[in-house]
Every structure is written in C-alpha cells, then in structure tokens.
Design an enzyme around this catalytic site. Structure first.
Site, PDB file in Angstrom:
ATOM      1  N   GLN A   5      12.356  -1.596   0.758  1.00  0.00           N
ATOM      2  CA  GLN A   5      11.356  -2.305   1.564  1.00  0.00           C
ATOM      3  C   GLN A   5      11.917  -3.573   2.218  1.00  0.00           C
ATOM      4  O   GLN A   5      11.192  -4.279   2.916  1.00  0.00           O
ATOM      5  CB  GLN A   5      10.136  -2.660   0.716  1.00  0.00           C
TER       6      GLN A   5
ATOM      7  N   TRP B  36       8.481  -3.380   4.251  1.00  0.00           N
ATOM      8  CA  TRP B  36       7.334  -4.244   4.007  1.00  0.00           C
ATOM      9  C   TRP B  36       7.721  -5.718   3.826  1.00  0.00           C
ATOM     10  O   TRP B  36       7.017  -6.608   4.298  1.00  0.00           O
ATOM     11  CB  TRP B  36       6.590  -3.727   2.774  1.00  0.00           C
TER      12      TRP B  36
ATOM     13  N   LYS C  59      20.592  10.067  -6.727  1.00  0.00           N
ATOM     14  CA  LYS C  59      19.235   9.748  -6.319  1.00  0.00           C
ATOM     15  C   LYS C  59      18.321  10.936  -6.629  1.00  0.00           C
ATOM     16  O   LYS C  59      18.714  12.071  -6.444  1.00  0.00           O
ATOM     17  CB  LYS C  59      19.212   9.490  -4.804  1.00  0.00           C
TER      18      LYS C  59
ATOM     19  N   PRO D 175       0.818  -1.217   0.000  1.00  0.00           N
ATOM     20  CA  PRO D 175       0.000   0.000   0.000  1.00  0.00           C
ATOM     21  C   PRO D 175       0.850   1.265   0.000  1.00  0.00           C
ATOM     22  O   PRO D 175       1.716   1.430   0.841  1.00  0.00           O
ATOM     23  CB  PRO D 175      -0.780  -0.122   1.306  1.00  0.00           C
TER      24      PRO D 175
ATOM     25  N   ASP E 269      -2.063   2.845   2.598  1.00  0.00           N
ATOM     26  CA  ASP E 269      -1.433   2.893   3.902  1.00  0.00           C
ATOM     27  C   ASP E 269      -1.779   4.259   4.487  1.00  0.00           C
ATOM     28  O   ASP E 269      -1.462   5.282   3.889  1.00  0.00           O
ATOM     29  CB  ASP E 269       0.083   2.766   3.712  1.00  0.00           C
TER      30      ASP E 269
ATOM     31  N   LYS F  17      13.100  15.724  -4.555  1.00  0.00           N
ATOM     32  CA  LYS F  17      12.460  17.010  -4.807  1.00  0.00           C
ATOM     33  C   LYS F  17      13.403  18.143  -4.428  1.00  0.00           C
ATOM     34  O   LYS F  17      13.525  19.123  -5.138  1.00  0.00           O
ATOM     35  CB  LYS F  17      11.178  17.106  -3.973  1.00  0.00           C
TER      36      LYS F  17
ATOM     37  N   TRP G  43       4.273  -0.215  10.283  1.00  0.00           N
ATOM     38  CA  TRP G  43       4.745  -1.348   9.472  1.00  0.00           C
ATOM     39  C   TRP G  43       4.029  -2.633   9.852  1.00  0.00           C
ATOM     40  O   TRP G  43       3.980  -3.583   9.071  1.00  0.00           O
ATOM     41  CB  TRP G  43       6.252  -1.518   9.609  1.00  0.00           C
TER      42      TRP G  43
END
Ligand code: ZN
Ligand code: ZN
Length: 1015
Positions: A546, A550, A583, A41, A80, A586, A510
């Site tokens: 993750q 996750w 990487k 999610p 999520d 913003k 989590w």
C-alpha cells in the site's frame, strides 16, 4: 470439523454479542483521550486470504491494546466498492470483454451488475472478521459507492479544482490496452515484472546520401513506424565512422562498443552541429510533414545504445516533450486496444508489443537493421489484469501533485513509520519522484469525475448535490443516482448561455480510498465535530504494497485538502510467504485459507502465530504447522494451567476475589516478581509498537508459569484442608492468571476472555491494561531462580548423557557458578527436581582434571617453527599450571614461550562415575554411581508412577484417598515395605496392604512383576 477451541471461541463470541462487549469497550472510554484508527477498506468481491488475517490481527491488536490502555478507539469499518477490479469481475461473469461489448450490453445494466458484485463475498468477509475476533463496526461501515461518500469526494475534488490544481492535459500516460484506460503512476508502480524484450538499432539514411546513416537505438522496436525524429545531446561528441561500404553517425564514446576495432573515424562534431539534419525513416506507413530530422535533447546520454535516440512522440514522455518543443508532427499508430491501426498495413490489427520481432524482420528486409539484442528489464504490467502496459499520449485529467510535492515530503517527515526505513526509503523515494496524478479513467464503475465543461472553455466542478441541483438544467432529484450513466444525463447551464456536459471519466479508485478520513463521516455535510476529533489518525495499518496505494493516496488527498498529513503513524506490514519463502497465491496452490485454519486451531492460535512469529514488517514464512505450534505451545499450555487451577478451586471452593493472603513461599514471590517484570517489559515494548517481543516475553512467562511454578506447586494444592501455604498458592495463582489474561487480551482475546470471565465474572476487554508494581519485582530472586532452572536443565542433560532415568535417585550433584547467586536457599528444590540426595556447592578437588591442547589455528602463526616445541611442553604441564592459565590468562612454557588462554583448548574431564555438563557460566557434575539403596529407591519411585497411572485409568477423583494393594515377590515386597513412608508421601492413600486383591492390574518394573489393586 470444528475443533474444541473453535467451539469455545464461538461461545465467547456469543457472550460478546449478547453483552454488546465491543460497543461497551468504546462507550467505556467516553470522554477519554481518542486514539484514532482508520480502516483501510477491503473489497468484498474477493475472498479474504492470509495477508488479510495478518492485517486484521494487527489492527485488532492495536485497537484492543489502546482501549485497555485508556484510550477511546472508534473503529468504523469500510468497503472499497468501485473501480476496475469490479468491472473486470463482471466482464468475466457476463463473458464479455472490452468496452465495445460493455456498450453493447448496456452501461445501465452493466453498472447494476457491478453494484451486485461488490458485496459478493460480504458474508464470508463478515464471518472471517468475526471469527478472527477483529472488533470493527461493521454495522455502520463507510461504503465508497454511497451517495454520501461520493458527495464528500466531490467536495474534495471541487476544492482541488477551485485551487486550480485539477486540469485537463494531453500527456503521455501509462495505459492498459485490455482495460482500455490510463492508469496513475502509483498504480503502475504496483505492477512491475521482469520480462525479456528486444532492443533494436535501426539505420536512418541521411538525406542526400546513399551510404550514410544515423544509428538510432530503441528498446521498443514496435514504435519505429511512428518515428518523427532522432534526438542527440547537444554537448556530446559524435563521430562518423566508416565500416565496410557504409558510414554511421554515433556518439564517440560508444563507437568502440558498437564497431569493436573494425572501423575508421572519418569525421567528428558536437551533437548541436547535427541539429536539423534530415533523414529518411526506415518505415513510410505514415506521412510526416514536419519531422524526420535530428533534434537536440538533454535526456540523451552516451552510456548505452548509440547516443542517438529514436523519437516517437505518442509513446514516451520525453519523446512527446521534445516533439512539442520542436513543433514537429504527432503520429499515433495504435488503437485503444493496443493494436496497430490500418495505416500500418502489414501489421494492422495486431497487438503492438507482440510485433517487435516482425518489425525487426521488416527492418532487416529493408537493410535498415544494424543490430538487435535481447535484454531483460523490469516492465510495468496492469495491477488488475496483468497485461503489459503501453505509454500513450492522450487527453486526461490530472491533479497537479508536483505543486504540493514539497508539502507532501514535509508531511511525510512528521510521520512515525514502522519500520523506520520506509520514511526515507520506499515511501520517501516514491514521493521524490512524484508526478501529476492521472485521476480520470475512461471506464464506467466509479465515482464520476464532477467536472462539467462547455465549448466556450469554462469548467464547473460542483462540490455537493445541492450545488449540482442548483446549477442543473431542469430538475434533479435529491436522491439522484450519482453513477454513470445517470449522472451523464445531467447538464449544467454555462454563463455563456450554452450547455455544459459532464466529462465522461470516472475517477481513480485510489482517490476514493484516499478520501476516507473525510468521506467516512460525510464531511463537511455530516457530523463535523466527529470528523474533527477523528482527524488525523494515530495509526493506519496495511501491507507494504500500500506504499504506492493507500498510504500514498491518503497523504495526497489530505495534503491537498488540509495541507496536513492524515496519519501520525504508519505500520507497514510484510507479506505472508509459504514455508519455502514463496509468495502465496491461489494459482500456485500454496495459499493458506485463514478461515479453515481458525476452524481447526481456533483464532487465538492463528493470531498468536502471526503476532509472535516475527516483526509484523518482516515477510513471514508461514504454514499450518506454525499455527499448530502456537496452539500446542501457547494456547494449550495456558488452558492446562487454568484447568489445573479450576480443578482444585472447585475441590476447595476457593474464592479468588474474597480469599487472598496466606503465607507466600519464595516460589510465590518469584512468580509474582516475574509477572510484574514481564508486565513492565510488555508495556515498554507495546509503547514502541514492538508486538513481537512483547509476545515473546509472554510466551517465556507462560512456560515459567506452567513448567516451573505450577509444577513445583502441585503438591501444595494436593494437601487436604486449607493451610496458609495452600491459601498463598491459590491466591498467587489466581492473581497471576487474572493478570496474564489481561496481558494476553489483545493477543488472544478469546482464551483471555474465557479465563477472566470464569475468574471474575466480567469481561477482560473492559479492564485496564495491567501496569507493573515495582515493589513486587525482586531481580535477585529472579536471577537466582533462573540459575536454579539452569542447574536443573544441565543436570537433566547430564542424566541423559549417562542414560539414567529421571526416577532413579542419585547420590550427589556438584554445582559451581561463575556469578554470585544464592543457591543455598534452593537446595531442596534442586534436589527434588534433579532427584539427587546431596548438593555440593563448594569447589572440590578431584572431581575433574583439565586437559589442554594447543589451538594451532590461533597459536600457529605467532609461534611459527616453535609450534612443535610448544605442543610437547603443553602436554606436560600440571593441573595447577592450567588453573593458573584460566585465572591469569597466561601460561609460561619455557623461558621464551608463553601461551595465552585463547591459544589453548582446555577441556574438563570428569573423574570416574561423574557426568559433566556446563553452560551459561554454570558447571554441574553428577555422581552417577548407583548403590543398592539408590537402586531400591528408584524401583519404589517407578512403582509410585505405576500406581498413579492406574489411578488415572480408573478415573478416580484426584483427592480421593484409596486403599492400595500390592503383591510381588517377597524380596520386592521387602523393598517396598522399607519405603512405605515414601509411598504414603506420594500417593493419596488411606492404607497400603502388601497382599493380593481380587481386582488387579499387573505391571512390570525392571523385569519384576507387581500386582496392583485399588479400592
Ligand atoms: Zn488492465
Ligand atoms: Zn460556455
């Protein structure tokens, strides 16, 4: 502005909506094997970025491919919604910060704000997801804040509590002073950064002496005011060293490093002999009753520092344990916001990590500083707010993961990881170092921890709303709001008669997402059968970050709940980097906006760029240019081939479904063979989840289709009426386009659908993935054609080098190949492609000569002094000798000098007028001599090109036969008249008149003026 591609895609999307194509593709496979996919999610309170585009593209790819491959792939979306990220966002919105201000603002109002903020960018997410063509059921998503979801999570926690694996403990845990909550070890693992800090070696005065010090080393000087003990290793050797007027106790091994040569050992002992030695701590802000003495600990080493470790029990796991074991005092000098408490008078209220320099200064003032050093290390920072974390001993709720560690490791061994090294590497190592899961958060917005406690020590963890209502004092509504602060008001009745209160924590977010295999179907309260056929997952797909997120929480929750792994396969994706390998972020301003890219180039181009660029697990350097290239190289190529087909299909009213057959040419057989070879390779690759190589095969095939098959077949479509040859060309191209659309459907779902719909009237996504027909594969034919194309390429290169235009015919091309291929059947093709009159395939003398030079680097060392002799001898060898060298690999120069092939640099020097080009075992020699006849023909071909250009400018239908008027000088007209047949052959004309027409276009060819007229 929306590009044409984006508009076309929107139309396809509308078609999908009107026809419910996504749901139909799932329904279509009812009763078929399930391929289970779990959606990790996302949070909708931030905008989607390029990384999401990669993740969603791969997810959609796998699901579409598996569906076409015959599986039923249900795809439930998820959101999520809980956790710190949301709270911090709301704090920002409300311009408040920290728990005090939240309490002042009011928890109830704060929670409501959180709820609103959660779906802030839902619209953008939906639009992004739809535009990308990611088919996932967003109508019925699982949402972690919903009561049904929370109830399932409670069920799991209740189960864990029942097993005795959920406990309250006092432990040192990582803590974010800004978020004012502890974190779990896997959260910490996500936020390491390299920082420069100060270490200090402080002097601890041995009690009863005036000049003897224990030298204690610490990497966190700010903890020194909380010192309770000094730890030494019982078995290490320690020495007392005299330097100047002072004596120091350090590990023997480190004395030299610490004092260079300027010291004298005055005593030595084992670490255990130091146990109990009492000392005066450098700071006396805090009263310590039991402490300030040397203790023994196994974790002390003599590899760095002094071999004596400063112990502050509140701020380190080892420290905490050793102080507990020795029954010493516990001292805490930091408040919830990470500031010194009032006891530390001179530094009170300041953030502790900023005070290392001050502490060192204070030490120096007191003559308690031995040494300080700057050092760089990897230090954990909060994954949400970026604050440096502190380690605090505090009360918290833990899941005893250490009890199921072996089970977790065993489960991990059953998982198929992509890339494979994750299993034992990044993920496996993380499991090896597993600690208990710090599950509680002292925050507001999350699934409340469903544990109620009583003063008598009893705990209850209701596992459902029904249980909660049953055990509650007073009535609880069925649709009770399960969040804070409402749930906090519910009290339970304890067996002792007293009242139980809920422990105030919410849980680690989590744990929410890790519970999704169960909670997405409201297990065990909802559709149990559905859950069972959707557990475990065949695949989960997320970014490599993750691993500790996750991927871990899924495995942990599932292992706790069922003992089994929740997934059979994990695809762990790399990061999207900018062109320079940085990487994207913003703040750096180098982030690509996937929505804008799709508007400019279309989703297909973006998807193709992501899928074909490099393996999904590699970090990708990505830029707008990558997408632009995907569009022009792949999407536009395919689209042009299809437009070509459509144009002639309409002219000839060819019906692909009805009208098959004709008499196939070698070229038709070749393209079909390639189609099925590629189909086989693509299937094989996709079976291995090798998406990139599958994409590359398809890319090569598209190039062959466009730049060879269609280009070589054009004239067949131009001829008037329907012949057997034309019918074969049509039916072959129809078949190839149809299958190609199917092969491409999971990669570029829009253009594949567009083509397939127009060809057949039905959706490509409801078809079965193509399988190869081996009887149509002809490997010799493919090999021959590859060679033909190589010959053509080499000849073009030779032409380029000689500076002769493509339109200029040349007399002869000499071709030799090392491998046995059948070129005889393709002489016409090669002639046409290279614009050459004759092809010679036999080896002939006199086309070129060999020259040979000694390779000094290779031969020098072996020949030594005789190298000069060899060089001279080599310059005099005959052509026959060199040929023999090439065949036998050896050349005898003199009685006792032999050279091998590797020691000689051999070059071919073409004879006059010949241009040589070679590669891949093929040599071509192009005769570049221009006779008058060839020059004239070249001129006529240029004229043909000009007429064709003029036709295009007039926008005439391609099949329209026109009258052509040409006027020029009489000598030029003579040339043109001589070649009238060629003009007829290449131009769609009725008649050609060599006279002036009233409307003319004037063109120049090699300095000659031509007036063209068309009517
Ligand atoms: Zn934080
Ligand atoms: Zn009680």
């Amino acid at each position: 502005m929306q590009d044409k591609a984006a508009l076309k895609e929107q139309k396809i999307r509308e078609y999908w909506q009107e026809n419910d194509t996504f749901q139909a593709s799932v329904r279509n496979r009812e009763g078929k094997r399930s391929y289970v996919f779990y959606e990790g999610p996302p949070t909708a309170n931030g905008m989607p970025h390029a990384g999401h585009a990669l993740g969603r593209t791969i997810k959609d790819f796998i699901a579409r491919y598996k569906t076409m491959d015959g599986y039923q792939v249900k795809r439930k979306a998820g959101w999520d919604t809980h956790g710190l990220p949301v709270e911090l966002e709301v704090e920002k919105q409300l311009k408040i910060s920290g728990k005090d201000q939240i309490e002042t603002y009011g928890v109830e109002r704060f929670i409501e704000k959180c709820k609103e903020s959660v779906f802030r960018y839902e619209r953008e997410w939906k639009q992004f997801t739809e535009a990308l063509g990611y088919w996932v059921d967003m109508e019925n998503p699982y949402i972690t804040l919903e009561n049904s979801y929370i109830e399932s999570v409670w069920h799991i926690l209740s189960h864990i509590h029942g097993e005795g694996l959920l406990y309250k403990g006092h432990r040192v845990v990582p803590y974010c002073p800004h978020c004012e909550t502890s974190l779990s070890s896997h959260e910490v693992a996500q936020g390491y950064k390299d920082v420069s800090d100060l270490s200090a070696t402080a002097k601890f005065l041995v009690e009863g002496t005036t000049d003897e010090y224990l030298l204690g080393w610490t990497t966190t000087p700010w903890t020194l005011p909380a010192n309770v003990a000094i730890a030494v290793h019982p078995e290490l050797n320690y020495v007392t060293v005299q330097q100047g007027n002072e004596k120091y106790i350090v590990a023997e091994e480190l004395a030299k490093t610490l004092f260079k040569d300027d010291f004298q050992v005055v005593a030595s002992c084992k670490g255990k002999d130091l146990a109990g030695v009492r000392y005066e701590a450098p700071f006396s802000y805090v009263q310590v009753n039991r402490g300030h003495q040397v203790v023994l600990a196994d974790f002390v080493t003599d590899q760095s520092g002094t071999g004596l470790v400063h112990i502050a029990p509140a701020y380190g796991e080892d420290d905490y344990r050793v102080v507990q074991d020795n029954g010493l005092d516990f001292v805490h000098i930091v408040d919830g916001k990470g500031r010194y408490t009032e006891e530390i008078t001179s530094l009170a209220g300041r953030f502790v990590k900023d005070c290392d320099v001050d502490i060192i200064k204070l030490l120096a003032e007191r003559n308690r500083l031995f040494n300080k050093e700057k050092y760089t290390h990897s230090y954990p920072h909060c994954w949400r707010c970026d604050s440096p974390l502190l380690y605090y001993a505090m009360e918290g709720w833990f899941i005893r993961m250490t009890d199921v560690k072996e089970k977790m490791q065993e489960n991990n061994r059953q998982v198929e990881w992509h890339p494979g090294h994750m299993q034992e590497g990044r993920f496996g190592k993380f499991l090896d170092n597993m600690v208990d899961w710090n599950i509680g958060r002292n925050r507001y917005w999350g699934t409340p921890l469903n544990v109620w406690t009583c003063k008598c020590g009893k705990e209850k963890a209701p596992g459902s709303i029904a249980e909660l209502r049953q055990q509650a004092i007073g009535s609880v509504a069925e649709n009770v709001e399960l969040h804070k602060p409402y749930v906090d008001q519910i009290q339970l009745r304890c067996e002792c008669g007293d009242v139980m209160e809920r422990t105030s924590e919410v849980i680690d977010v989590w744990f929410d997402s890790g519970s999704m295999p169960f909670a997405q179907y409201h297990y065990p309260f909802g559709d149990k059968e559905l859950f069972e056929c959707q557990y475990p997952a065949d695949v989960v797909i997320e970014g490599v970050d993750q691993t500790r997120g996750w991927f871990y929480s899924l495995l942990a929750v599932s292992t706790l709940m069922t003992g089994k792994a929740p997934y059979k396969r994990v695809l762990s994706l790399g990061h999207i980097l900018d062109e320079n390998g940085q990487k994207m972020s913003k703040s750096k301003g180098n982030a690509l906006n996937p929505t804008e890219l799709m508007e400019t180039y279309g989703a297909d181009a973006l998807r193709w760029a992501l899928l074909s660029d490099s393996a999904p697990w590699n970090n990708k350097r990505f830029s707008e240019r990558t997408v632009a290239q995907a569009k022009s190289k792949m999407i536009d190529t395919l689209s042009n081939v299809f437009s070509f087909y459509q144009l002639y299909q309409q002219i000839d009213q060819f019906n692909g479904e009805m009208d098959s057959g004709g008499v196939r040419s070698t070229l038709d057989e070749w393209v079909l063979s390639r189609l099925h070879s590629v189909t086989k390779q693509v299937n094989d690759y996709l079976e291995q989840y090798d998406i990139t190589n599958a994409a590359r095969e398809l890319g090569v095939f598209l190039d062959e289709l466009s730049n060879w098959y269609v280009r070589r077949s054009r004239q067949r479509f131009w001829s008037s009426g329907m012949t057997d040859d034309k019918r074969a060309a049509f039916s072959t191209l129809y078949e190839v386009l149809k299958k190609t659309a199917q092969l491409l459907a999971p990669f570029t779902p829009y253009i594949a659908e567009d083509i397939y719909l127009q060809l057949t009237g039905s959706s490509v996504h409801l078809t079965d993935y193509p399988k190869p027909f081996s009887e149509l594969i002809n490997t010799q034919l493919e090999k021959d054609m590859t060679t033909v194309r190589q010959v053509v390429e080499l000849t073009r290169a030779a032409r380029n080098t000689a500076g002769i235009k493509t339109k200029q015919p040349l007399s002869t091309l000499y071709v030799t190949t090392e491998e046995a291929v059948n070129l005889v059947s393709y002489l016409t093709t090669i002639k046409e492609e290279t614009n050459v009159k004759e092809i010679e395939l036999d080896e002939k003398d006199g086309l070129f000569t060999y020259t040979a030079k000694l390779d000094f680097a290779a031969a020098g060392p072996r020949l030594g002094k005789r190298v000069g002799e060899a060089k001279t001898a080599l310059s005099q060898v005959s052509q026959d000798q060199l040929k023999e060298l090439l065949i036998t690999g050896e050349l005898r120069l003199a009685e006792d000098i032999k050279l091998t092939k590797e020691e000689v640099l051999i070059e071919k020097v073409p004879s006059n007028h010949l241009e040589l080009s070679e590669g891949g075992g093929i040599t071509v020699l192009l005769d570049t001599e221009l006779t008058l006849e060839l020059k004239e023909e070249g001129f006529v071909r240029e004229a043909i090109r000009e007429v064709q250009t003029y036709r295009k400018e007039l926008d005439l239908p391609v099949e329209k036969r026109v009258n052509l008027y040409i006027d020029a000088s009489s000598s030029i007209l003579d040339v043109l008249k001589k070649q009238e047949e060629m003009l007829h052959q290449h131009l769609v004309v009725q008649s050609i008149f060599f006279e002036k027409h009233q409307e003319t276009k004037v063109v120049q060819i090699e300095g000659e003026k031509l007036q063209l007229g068309i009517e």
